[in-house]
Design a protein around this motif. Structure first.
Motif, PDB file in Angstrom:
ATOM      1  N   LYS A 101       1.013  -1.104   0.048  1.00 25.81           N
ATOM      2  CA  LYS A 101      -0.064   0.075   0.032  1.00 25.81           C
ATOM      3  C   LYS A 101       0.908   1.243   0.115  1.00 25.81           C
ATOM      4  CE  LYS A 101      -1.701   3.452   2.465  1.00 25.81           C
ATOM      5  NZ  LYS A 101      -1.044   4.453   3.453  1.00 25.81           N
ATOM      6  N   ASN A 102       2.142   1.185   0.818  1.00 21.96           N
ATOM      7  CA  ASN A 102       2.870   2.600   0.932  1.00 21.96           C
ATOM      8  C   ASN A 102       3.368   2.521  -0.279  1.00 21.96           C
ATOM      9  OD1 ASN A 102       3.828   4.701   2.652  1.00 21.96           O
ATOM     10  ND2 ASN A 102       5.828   3.684   2.333  1.00 21.96           N
ATOM     11  N   GLU A 103       3.842   1.598  -1.251  1.00 25.05           N
ATOM     12  CA  GLU A 103       4.536   1.914  -2.422  1.00 25.05           C
ATOM     13  C   GLU A 103       3.501   2.590  -3.470  1.00 25.05           C
ATOM     14  OE1 GLU A 103       7.155  -1.209  -4.597  1.00 25.05           O
ATOM     15  OE2 GLU A 103       5.106  -1.845  -4.860  1.00 25.05           O
ATOM     16  N   ARG A 104       2.178   2.149  -3.318  1.00 27.28           N
ATOM     17  CA  ARG A 104       1.282   3.037  -4.141  1.00 27.28           C
ATOM     18  C   ARG A 104       1.097   4.360  -3.717  1.00 27.28           C
ATOM     19  NH1 ARG A 104      -2.387  -1.206  -6.849  1.00 27.28           N
ATOM     20  NH2 ARG A 104      -1.753  -3.358  -6.360  1.00 27.28           N
ATOM     21  N   VAL A 105       0.962   4.487  -2.530  1.00 26.47           N
ATOM     22  CA  VAL A 105       0.985   5.920  -2.029  1.00 26.47           C
ATOM     23  C   VAL A 105       1.914   6.927  -2.537  1.00 26.47           C
ATOM     24  CG1 VAL A 105       1.085   7.360   0.043  1.00 26.47           C
ATOM     25  CG2 VAL A 105      -0.660   5.540   0.079  1.00 26.47           C
ATOM     26  N   LEU A 106       3.188   6.254  -2.352  1.00 31.83           N
ATOM     27  CA  LEU A 106       4.415   7.123  -2.747  1.00 31.83           C
ATOM     28  C   LEU A 106       4.409   7.515  -4.249  1.00 31.83           C
ATOM     29  CD1 LEU A 106       7.243   5.578  -0.593  1.00 31.83           C
ATOM     30  CD2 LEU A 106       5.854   7.601   0.005  1.00 31.83           C
ATOM     31  N   GLU A 107       4.076   6.318  -4.874  1.00 32.79           N
ATOM     32  CA  GLU A 107       3.854   6.592  -6.495  1.00 32.79           C
ATOM     33  C   GLU A 107       2.775   7.847  -6.665  1.00 32.79           C
ATOM     34  OE1 GLU A 107       4.558   6.639 -10.340  1.00 32.79           O
ATOM     35  OE2 GLU A 107       6.056   5.561  -8.972  1.00 32.79           O
ATOM     36  N   LYS A 108       1.609   7.632  -6.007  1.00 36.79           N
ATOM     37  CA  LYS A 108       0.627   8.586  -6.427  1.00 36.79           C
ATOM     38  C   LYS A 108       1.314  10.012  -6.092  1.00 36.79           C
ATOM     39  CE  LYS A 108      -3.284   5.656  -5.819  1.00 36.79           C
ATOM     40  NZ  LYS A 108      -3.789   5.797  -7.236  1.00 36.79           N
ATOM     41  N   ILE A 109       2.137   9.987  -4.823  1.00 33.77           N
ATOM     42  CA  ILE A 109       2.417  11.527  -4.358  1.00 33.77           C
ATOM     43  C   ILE A 109       3.544  11.978  -5.473  1.00 33.77           C
ATOM     44  CG2 ILE A 109       3.959  12.774  -2.682  1.00 33.77           C
ATOM     45  CD1 ILE A 109       2.286  10.831  -0.748  1.00 33.77           C
ATOM     46  N   ARG A 110       4.364  10.943  -6.088  1.00 29.72           N
ATOM     47  CA  ARG A 110       5.393  11.408  -6.818  1.00 29.72           C
ATOM     48  C   ARG A 110       4.765  11.767  -8.213  1.00 29.72           C
ATOM     49  NH1 ARG A 110       8.634   7.114  -4.591  1.00 29.72           N
ATOM     50  NH2 ARG A 110       7.464   5.483  -6.292  1.00 29.72           N
ATOM     51  N   THR A 111       3.706  11.140  -8.486  1.00 28.20           N
ATOM     52  CA  THR A 111       3.169  11.727  -9.893  1.00 28.20           C
ATOM     53  C   THR A 111       2.350  12.759  -9.719  1.00 28.20           C
ATOM     54  OG1 THR A 111       3.077   9.089 -10.323  1.00 28.20           O
ATOM     55  CG2 THR A 111       1.491  10.653 -11.574  1.00 28.20           C
ATOM     56  N   ASP A 112       1.286  12.908  -8.787  1.00 27.08           N
ATOM     57  CA  ASP A 112       0.715  14.219  -8.632  1.00 27.08           C
ATOM     58  C   ASP A 112       1.021  15.074  -7.692  1.00 27.08           C
ATOM     59  OD1 ASP A 112      -1.095  12.494 -10.436  1.00 27.08           O
ATOM     60  OD2 ASP A 112      -2.151  11.523  -8.607  1.00 27.08           O
ATOM     61  N   GLY A 113       1.842  14.968  -6.903  1.00 21.48           N
ATOM     62  CA  GLY A 113       2.302  16.025  -5.949  1.00 21.48           C
ATOM     63  C   GLY A 113       1.493  16.042  -4.833  1.00 21.48           C
ATOM     64  N   VAL A 114       1.578  17.110  -3.886  1.00 21.07           N
ATOM     65  CA  VAL A 114       1.021  17.031  -2.598  1.00 21.07           C
ATOM     66  C   VAL A 114       0.155  18.659  -2.421  1.00 21.07           C
ATOM     67  CG1 VAL A 114       0.838  17.044   0.008  1.00 21.07           C
ATOM     68  CG2 VAL A 114       2.413  15.694  -1.324  1.00 21.07           C
ATOM     69  N   GLU A 115      -0.926  18.546  -1.914  1.00 16.68           N
ATOM     70  CA  GLU A 115      -1.705  19.955  -2.234  1.00 16.68           C
ATOM     71  C   GLU A 115      -2.167  20.049  -0.552  1.00 16.68           C
ATOM     72  OE1 GLU A 115      -5.493  22.142  -4.009  1.00 16.68           O
ATOM     73  OE2 GLU A 115      -5.149  20.144  -4.702  1.00 16.68           O
ATOM     74  N   ALA A 116      -1.909  21.255  -0.118  1.00 22.37           N
ATOM     75  CA  ALA A 116      -2.193  21.515   1.134  1.00 22.37           C
ATOM     76  C   ALA A 116      -3.725  22.221   1.422  1.00 22.37           C
ATOM     77  CB  ALA A 116      -1.348  22.449   1.992  1.00 22.37           C
ATOM     78  N   TYR A 117      -4.456  22.268   2.304  1.00 20.52           N
ATOM     79  CA  TYR A 117      -5.678  22.924   2.547  1.00 20.52           C
ATOM     80  C   TYR A 117      -5.273  24.269   3.029  1.00 20.52           C
ATOM     81  CZ  TYR A 117      -8.396  18.731   2.192  1.00 20.52           C
ATOM     82  OH  TYR A 117      -8.847  17.475   1.841  1.00 20.52           O
ATOM     83  N   ASP A 118      -5.762  25.313   2.142  1.00 14.09           N
ATOM     84  CA  ASP A 118      -5.315  26.583   2.618  1.00 14.09           C
ATOM     85  C   ASP A 118      -5.886  27.073   3.992  1.00 14.09           C
ATOM     86  OD1 ASP A 118      -3.578  26.938   0.475  1.00 14.09           O
ATOM     87  OD2 ASP A 118      -5.239  27.673  -0.817  1.00 14.09           O
ATOM     88  N   GLY A 119      -7.093  26.804   4.095  1.00 13.17           N
ATOM     89  CA  GLY A 119      -7.702  26.958   5.388  1.00 13.17           C
ATOM     90  C   GLY A 119      -7.182  26.681   6.723  1.00 13.17           C
ATOM     91  N   THR A 120      -6.718  25.326   6.594  1.00 13.53           N
ATOM     92  CA  THR A 120      -5.840  24.866   7.605  1.00 13.53           C
ATOM     93  C   THR A 120      -4.335  25.733   7.955  1.00 13.53           C
ATOM     94  OG1 THR A 120      -6.844  22.556   7.250  1.00 13.53           O
ATOM     95  CG2 THR A 120      -4.690  22.830   8.661  1.00 13.53           C
ATOM     96  N   LEU A 121      -3.820  25.806   6.765  1.00  6.13           N
ATOM     97  CA  LEU A 121      -2.481  26.477   7.052  1.00  6.13           C
ATOM     98  C   LEU A 121      -2.617  27.915   7.663  1.00  6.13           C
ATOM     99  CD1 LEU A 121      -0.723  25.644   3.660  1.00  6.13           C
ATOM    100  CD2 LEU A 121      -0.505  24.687   6.129  1.00  6.13           C
ATOM    101  N   ARG A 122      -3.974  28.690   7.191  1.00  4.98           N
ATOM    102  CA  ARG A 122      -4.100  30.049   7.766  1.00  4.98           C
ATOM    103  C   ARG A 122      -4.408  29.865   9.265  1.00  4.98           C
ATOM    104  NH1 ARG A 122      -6.703  30.828   2.649  1.00  4.98           N
ATOM    105  NH2 ARG A 122      -8.707  30.274   3.533  1.00  4.98           N
ATOM    106  N   TYR A 123      -5.243  28.870   9.654  1.00  3.13           N
ATOM    107  CA  TYR A 123      -5.795  28.614  11.035  1.00  3.13           C
ATOM    108  C   TYR A 123      -4.593  28.125  11.885  1.00  3.13           C
ATOM    109  CZ  TYR A 123      -8.358  27.121  14.846  1.00  3.13           C
ATOM    110  OH  TYR A 123      -8.841  26.804  16.374  1.00  3.13           O
ATOM    111  N   ILE A 124      -3.631  27.441  11.241  1.00  2.00           N
ATOM    112  CA  ILE A 124      -2.541  27.060  12.067  1.00  2.00           C
ATOM    113  C   ILE A 124      -1.388  28.633  12.406  1.00  2.00           C
ATOM    114  CG2 ILE A 124      -0.168  25.877  12.285  1.00  2.00           C
ATOM    115  CD1 ILE A 124      -1.671  23.775  10.541  1.00  2.00           C
ATOM    116  N   ALA A 125      -1.304  29.400  11.388  1.00  2.00           N
ATOM    117  CA  ALA A 125      -0.574  30.495  11.444  1.00  2.00           C
ATOM    118  C   ALA A 125      -1.278  31.491  12.365  1.00  2.00           C
ATOM    119  CB  ALA A 125      -0.256  31.262  10.114  1.00  2.00           C
ATOM    120  N   ALA A 126      -2.644  31.449  12.240  1.00  2.00           N
ATOM    121  CA  ALA A 126      -3.355  32.356  13.190  1.00  2.00           C
ATOM    122  C   ALA A 126      -3.102  31.911  14.749  1.00  2.00           C
ATOM    123  CB  ALA A 126      -4.830  32.329  13.024  1.00  2.00           C
TER     124      ALA A 126
END
Length: 245
Positions: A101-126
């Motif tokens: 399973k982890n092999e498949r996850v890493l392949e998907k991340i390598r292919t598609d990248g990682v996206e953050a939730y902007d609302g969460t990042l703003r909340y953490i900064a606040a």
């Protein structure tokens, strides 16, 4: 702390990674399904019954990888050898399936990248701007790499992930041990810490750990279940709680 949507007295925020900070929960769900469906199809042939969303929510989501494998296999009365953590993905063992399973996850991340939730990042900064301590708490062994990919490693004072949990011998969610360890590392007790989770296992951990506040993040339409498993409040995005840096 009403401007952050938290009760007075909360001094620390403990965030899950997948589904709360990053949009990787769907990546993990897809990888679990691909891995288990291939395994079950080969094993059961014409009696094949696919791995579905209910299986993911009940047995896998939020748990350490090997625990997720064990939990789901037990639900289907399937018994496999435990194997070793370094088993190759081809091994017909608990750890082998987890590594597959982890092999498949890493392949998907390598292919598609990682996206953050902007609302969460703003909340953490606040939250940090208001003096709250912050920790990332994840069952993923890839946590640090994912945080670096979204340039968010510096948003957390403490990291308790799959690597740290293994080093310390901490059981994963639904047990509260990883969240409790993060609070201790921050120098804050559970009663003055808030947990932010999207998984039912994470809600169970927040409730059993007697944390001061448990925020459920509903990305997939399971609000009622999050409340049932211990959420004090459920939001679709942390921006709903407030908090502007």
């Amino acid at each position: 702390m009403t401007e952050l949507g938290l009760p007075e007295g909360i001094l620390a925020c403990l965030f899950d990674l997948d589904g709360v900070v990053t949009r990787t929960a769907v990546v993990h769900a897809a990888a679990w399904k691909e891995m288990f469906d291939a395994f079950l199809r080969e094993r059961d042939g014409e009696h094949f019954r696919p791995f579905d969303d209910t299986d993911y929510d009940e047995y896998v989501d939020g748990r350490p990888r090997a625990d997720g494998v064990r939990s789901f296999l037990a639900s289907r009365d399937i018994d496999l050898p435990e194997g070793r953590p370094d088993d190759p993905p081809s091994a017909p063992t608990v750890h082998g399936l987890g590594n597959r399973k982890n092999e498949r996850v890493l392949e998907k991340i390598r292919t598609d990248g990682v996206e953050a939730y902007d609302g969460t990042l703003r909340y953490i900064a606040a939250a940090r701007a208001r003096g709250l301590r912050t920790a990332i708490v994840s069952s993923s062994a890839n946590c640090r790499d994912v945080l670096r990919a979204i340039d968010a490693e510096d948003l957390f004072d403490v990291r308790v992930d799959g690597v740290v949990a293994a080093e310390r011998g901490l059981p994963g969610k639904p047990r509260p041990d990883t969240f409790l360890a993060a609070a201790r590392d921050l120098g804050v007790d559970a009663a003055h810490s808030a947990v932010f989770e999207d998984a039912l296992a994470g809600m169970d951990a927040g409730r059993s750990g007697h944390f001061g506040y448990v925020v459920g993040v509903d990305r997939v339409g399971q609000t009622d279940a999050l409340y049932t498993h211990g959420a004090d409040v459920v939001v679709k995005d942390l921006a709903e709680l407030g908090g502007k840096a």
